[in-house]
Design a protein around this motif. Structure first.
Motif, mmCIF file in Angstrom:
data_model
loop_
_atom_site.group_PDB
_atom_site.id
_atom_site.type_symbol
_atom_site.label_atom_id
_atom_site.label_comp_id
_atom_site.label_asym_id
_atom_site.label_seq_id
_atom_site.Cartn_x
_atom_site.Cartn_y
_atom_site.Cartn_z
ATOM 1 N N LEU A 198 -9.429 10.755 -0.066
ATOM 2 C CA LEU A 198 -9.682 11.352 -1.377
ATOM 3 C C LEU A 198 -8.561 11.031 -2.367
ATOM 4 C CD1 LEU A 198 -10.925 14.855 -0.120
ATOM 5 C CD2 LEU A 198 -12.283 12.818 -0.624
ATOM 6 N N TYR A 199 -7.318 11.015 -1.887
ATOM 7 C CA TYR A 199 -6.165 10.714 -2.741
ATOM 8 C C TYR A 199 -6.225 9.281 -3.260
ATOM 9 C CZ TYR A 199 -1.158 10.125 -3.939
ATOM 10 O OH TYR A 199 0.037 9.868 -4.570
ATOM 11 N N ALA A 200 -6.634 8.350 -2.403
ATOM 12 C CA ALA A 200 -6.673 6.942 -2.793
ATOM 13 C C ALA A 200 -7.624 6.699 -3.960
ATOM 14 C CB ALA A 200 -7.077 6.076 -1.598
ATOM 15 N N ALA A 201 -8.656 7.548 -4.070
ATOM 16 C CA ALA A 201 -9.612 7.385 -5.170
ATOM 17 C C ALA A 201 -8.963 7.650 -6.524
ATOM 18 C CB ALA A 201 -10.797 8.328 -4.963
ATOM 19 N N GLN A 202 -7.836 8.376 -6.535
ATOM 20 C CA GLN A 202 -7.133 8.669 -7.787
ATOM 21 C C GLN A 202 -6.107 7.592 -8.143
ATOM 22 O OE1 GLN A 202 -5.342 12.538 -7.566
ATOM 23 N NE2 GLN A 202 -7.277 13.614 -7.230
ATOM 24 N N LEU A 203 -5.838 6.692 -7.203
ATOM 25 C CA LEU A 203 -4.804 5.679 -7.406
ATOM 26 C C LEU A 203 -5.424 4.352 -7.832
ATOM 27 C CD1 LEU A 203 -2.671 6.372 -4.198
ATOM 28 C CD2 LEU A 203 -2.359 7.330 -6.482
ATOM 29 N N PRO A 204 -4.994 3.790 -8.937
ATOM 30 C CA PRO A 204 -5.533 2.500 -9.374
ATOM 31 C C PRO A 204 -5.244 1.390 -8.354
ATOM 32 C CG PRO A 204 -4.287 3.582 -11.137
ATOM 33 C CD PRO A 204 -4.013 4.342 -9.878
ATOM 34 N N SER A 205 -6.235 0.573 -8.087
ATOM 35 C CA SER A 205 -6.105 -0.596 -7.203
ATOM 36 C C SER A 205 -5.656 -0.239 -5.790
ATOM 37 C CB SER A 205 -5.111 -1.616 -7.806
ATOM 38 O OG SER A 205 -5.496 -1.992 -9.107
ATOM 39 N N SER A 206 -5.988 0.961 -5.321
ATOM 40 C CA SER A 206 -5.625 1.388 -3.974
ATOM 41 C C SER A 206 -6.876 1.676 -3.165
ATOM 42 C CB SER A 206 -4.736 2.637 -4.025
ATOM 43 O OG SER A 206 -3.527 2.360 -4.695
ATOM 44 N N GLY A 261 3.674 10.085 -1.824
ATOM 45 C CA GLY A 261 3.662 11.046 -2.920
ATOM 46 C C GLY A 261 3.953 10.421 -4.270
ATOM 47 N N PHE A 262 4.838 9.421 -4.321
ATOM 48 C CA PHE A 262 5.213 8.762 -5.573
ATOM 49 C C PHE A 262 4.263 7.618 -5.947
ATOM 50 C CE2 PHE A 262 9.686 10.385 -4.890
ATOM 51 C CZ PHE A 262 9.674 11.213 -6.014
ATOM 52 N N ALA A 263 3.278 7.350 -5.093
ATOM 53 C CA ALA A 263 2.391 6.201 -5.329
ATOM 54 C C ALA A 263 1.583 6.339 -6.611
ATOM 55 C CB ALA A 263 1.454 6.015 -4.136
ATOM 56 N N LEU A 264 1.368 7.575 -7.060
ATOM 57 C CA LEU A 264 0.610 7.779 -8.294
ATOM 58 C C LEU A 264 1.317 7.121 -9.474
ATOM 59 C CD1 LEU A 264 -1.997 9.173 -9.233
ATOM 60 C CD2 LEU A 264 -0.631 11.192 -9.794
ATOM 61 N N ASN A 265 2.644 7.091 -9.424
ATOM 62 C CA ASN A 265 3.437 6.439 -10.471
ATOM 63 C C ASN A 265 3.959 5.073 -10.034
ATOM 64 O OD1 ASN A 265 3.254 8.721 -12.246
ATOM 65 N ND2 ASN A 265 4.844 9.740 -11.034
ATOM 66 N N GLY A 266 4.208 4.940 -8.731
ATOM 67 C CA GLY A 266 4.809 3.709 -8.222
ATOM 68 C C GLY A 266 3.830 2.583 -7.960
ATOM 69 N N GLY A 267 2.541 2.901 -7.877
ATOM 70 C CA GLY A 267 1.543 1.863 -7.702
ATOM 71 C C GLY A 267 1.154 1.602 -6.253
ATOM 72 N N ILE A 287 1.661 -0.906 -4.199
ATOM 73 C CA ILE A 287 2.645 -1.484 -3.271
ATOM 74 C C ILE A 287 3.411 -0.379 -2.562
ATOM 75 C CG2 ILE A 287 4.752 -2.866 -3.091
ATOM 76 C CD1 ILE A 287 3.734 -4.621 -5.335
ATOM 77 N N LEU A 288 3.860 0.616 -3.324
ATOM 78 C CA LEU A 288 4.565 1.752 -2.731
ATOM 79 C C LEU A 288 3.649 2.521 -1.789
ATOM 80 C CD1 LEU A 288 7.376 3.104 -2.899
ATOM 81 C CD2 LEU A 288 6.422 4.661 -4.611
ATOM 82 N N PHE A 289 2.399 2.635 -2.162
ATOM 83 C CA PHE A 289 1.386 3.320 -1.344
ATOM 84 C C PHE A 289 1.253 2.654 0.020
ATOM 85 C CE2 PHE A 289 -3.311 4.050 -0.568
ATOM 86 C CZ PHE A 289 -3.215 5.414 -0.340
ATOM 87 N N TYR A 290 1.135 1.339 0.024
ATOM 88 C CA TYR A 290 0.954 0.611 1.283
ATOM 89 C C TYR A 290 2.253 0.509 2.087
ATOM 90 C CZ TYR A 290 -3.573 -0.661 -0.718
ATOM 91 O OH TYR A 290 -4.841 -0.615 -1.249
ATOM 92 N N ILE A 291 3.406 0.482 1.409
ATOM 93 C CA ILE A 291 4.679 0.527 2.132
ATOM 94 C C ILE A 291 4.785 1.845 2.898
ATOM 95 C CG2 ILE A 291 7.185 0.750 1.838
ATOM 96 C CD1 ILE A 291 6.998 -1.292 -0.422
ATOM 97 N N GLY A 292 4.362 2.931 2.256
ATOM 98 C CA GLY A 292 4.351 4.230 2.915
ATOM 99 C C GLY A 292 3.487 4.227 4.158
ATOM 100 N N ALA A 293 2.371 3.505 4.120
ATOM 101 C CA ALA A 293 1.482 3.424 5.288
ATOM 102 C C ALA A 293 2.192 2.754 6.457
ATOM 103 C CB ALA A 293 0.214 2.649 4.925
ATOM 104 N N CYS A 294 2.911 1.668 6.179
ATOM 105 C CA CYS A 294 3.595 0.931 7.246
ATOM 106 C C CYS A 294 4.739 1.754 7.846
ATOM 107 C CB CYS A 294 4.119 -0.402 6.719
ATOM 108 S SG CYS A 294 2.813 -1.556 6.207
#
Length: 392
Positions: free
Chosen positions: A235-243, A293-299, A301-308
């Motif tokens: 659900l969170y990913a739907a709020q993030l552009p290009s995620s 948590g910061f992926a909403l502003n960080g984009g 790349i930060l989102f996927y780094i968090g996954a790894c």
């Protein structure tokens, strides 16, 4: 190949892979289905959390029963329950999912305990950490493809959902009934009914036993973060552009698999407490939650780094603590106490869904993941112990 990579154990790992394939789909489909029906994050969290909460509740009894009757007998019975749960998903709606999740929780409590107890008892001490790590590894392999497959099923109108659930139930049952553990190597513990530790009284060991207490708290908090990630990322990913939630979960699961295979020999298997190793693990957990948590502003790349990073933390935490406890817990009731420890992991995943859901409804996904990061920081300090072996 020998030891933890011999054919009898590989067959058990394949069974683990099949069993957890259903969850790799359901972890994505249930939140999406709930949101499409207008359910709140609190409701979705309750449904998702019911699975692990039920697992937690039955886990100590699972350890007790398996200790008495052996893992294979219990395994074959519980595969029937699992098949019924998967069938229920195909004939009910969101309300029926709650019942199915609870049935699945009962099944998982006995399944995972039966497999892990069998692996621990059948392997020599120096191979225990590898066996537990490979068990965990194969439980995460479905997460590499499952999330993307789930999104495809969702976008296609759920036509193939019943076929997938029924197929998984059948294949798991067939492989499970043919699985065996070498009885010559498996040590069946005979519990004296007078002196043996009863299931109810063993709950006090969560506080009395310093080894169990420390490991359980670390596992509980770590699992809260894992549970929040698994439940709300779709659900969170739907709020993030290009995620994309599927890519995130695929990266996380893939990292878990790679890390558990490549780092399996690095996991301590000497019965000693390694403070720096555990503190580093909890630091990774906190950093991963911050990235998400910061992926909403960080984009993205930060989102996927968090996954790894989250995948590395997840890969190391559970097998490290489980292996340590297999050495330091009293041998006569080790299986029951391991059941209590794993129950704390289950409770954490459940709380990650149930508690974090209302926080998201009141605040936001980003705020909730900041709380997860704060919990990780607290555990860095808690993991420190100057003694190599905790003394009770």
């Amino acid at each position: 190949m020998s030891g933890a990579l011999s054919w009898p154990f590989l067959r058990l790992y394949i069974l683990v892979l099949l069993y957890f394939s259903a969850n790799s789909l359901l972890n994505v489909l249930i939140p999406l289905k709930g949101e499409s029906l207008g359910a709140t994050n609190t409701t979705i969290g309750l449904i998702m959390g019911a699975y692990m909460f039920t697992t937690m509740f039955f886990r100590p009894w699972a350890g007790h029963i398996i200790q008495r009757h052996g893992p294979i007998k219990v395994l074959r019975i519980i595969l029937i329950v699992n098949g019924l749960a998967l069938l229920l998903y195909t004939i009910t709606g969101l309300g029926g999912y709650l019942v199915a999740r609870m049935l699945q929780g009962v099944s998982t409590a006995f399944f995972s305990m039966a497999l892990q107890v069998g692996i621990i008892d059948a392997l020599p001490e120096e191979d225990r950490s590898q066996g537990i790590s490979l068990y965990s590894l194969f439980s995460y392999i479905p997460g590499i493809i499952g999330p993307l497959l789930a999104l495809s099923i969702w976008q296609g109108g759920m036509e193939y959902f019943p076929i997938m659930m029924i197929s998984i139930a059948i294949f798991t049952g067939v492989v499970g009934y043919s699985a065996k553990i070498d009885k010559a190597k498996t040590e069946k513990i005979i519990v004296n009914p007078v002196h043996g530790v009863k299931t109810f009284s063993s709950f006090g060991q969560l506080v009395k036993n310093p080894y169990l207490l420390k490991c359980s708290i670390l596992m509980l908090v770590g699992s809260i973060v894992f549970g929040a990630i698994t439940t709300f990322i779709p659900l969170y990913a739907a709020q993030l552009p290009s995620s994309n939630a599927g890519i995130f979960l695929m990266l996380m699961a893939g990292t878990v698999v790679i890390s558990r295979f490549t780092l399996r020999k690095k996991i301590p298997s000497d019965g000693k407490w390694h403070s720096l190793f555990m503190m580093g693990n909890m630091l990774l957990l906190a950093i991963a939650a911050l990235c998400v948590g910061f992926a909403l502003n960080g984009g993205p790349i930060l989102f996927y780094i968090g996954a790894c990073i989250m995948g590395i933390a997840q890969a190391l935490l559970y097998p490290t603590l489980t292996t340590y406890l297999s050495f330091v817990l009293p041998h006569g009731n080790r299986n029951v106490l391991l059941g209590l420890f794993i129950a704390m992991a289950d409770l954490g995943v459940s709380l990650g869904s149930v508690i974090m859901g209302p926080i998201v409804d009141i605040y936001s996904y980003s705020f909730m993941y900041m709380i997860c990061a704060g919990l990780g920081v607290m555990m860095i300090f808690f993991a420190y112990d100057r003694r190599k072996v905790l003394v009770g």
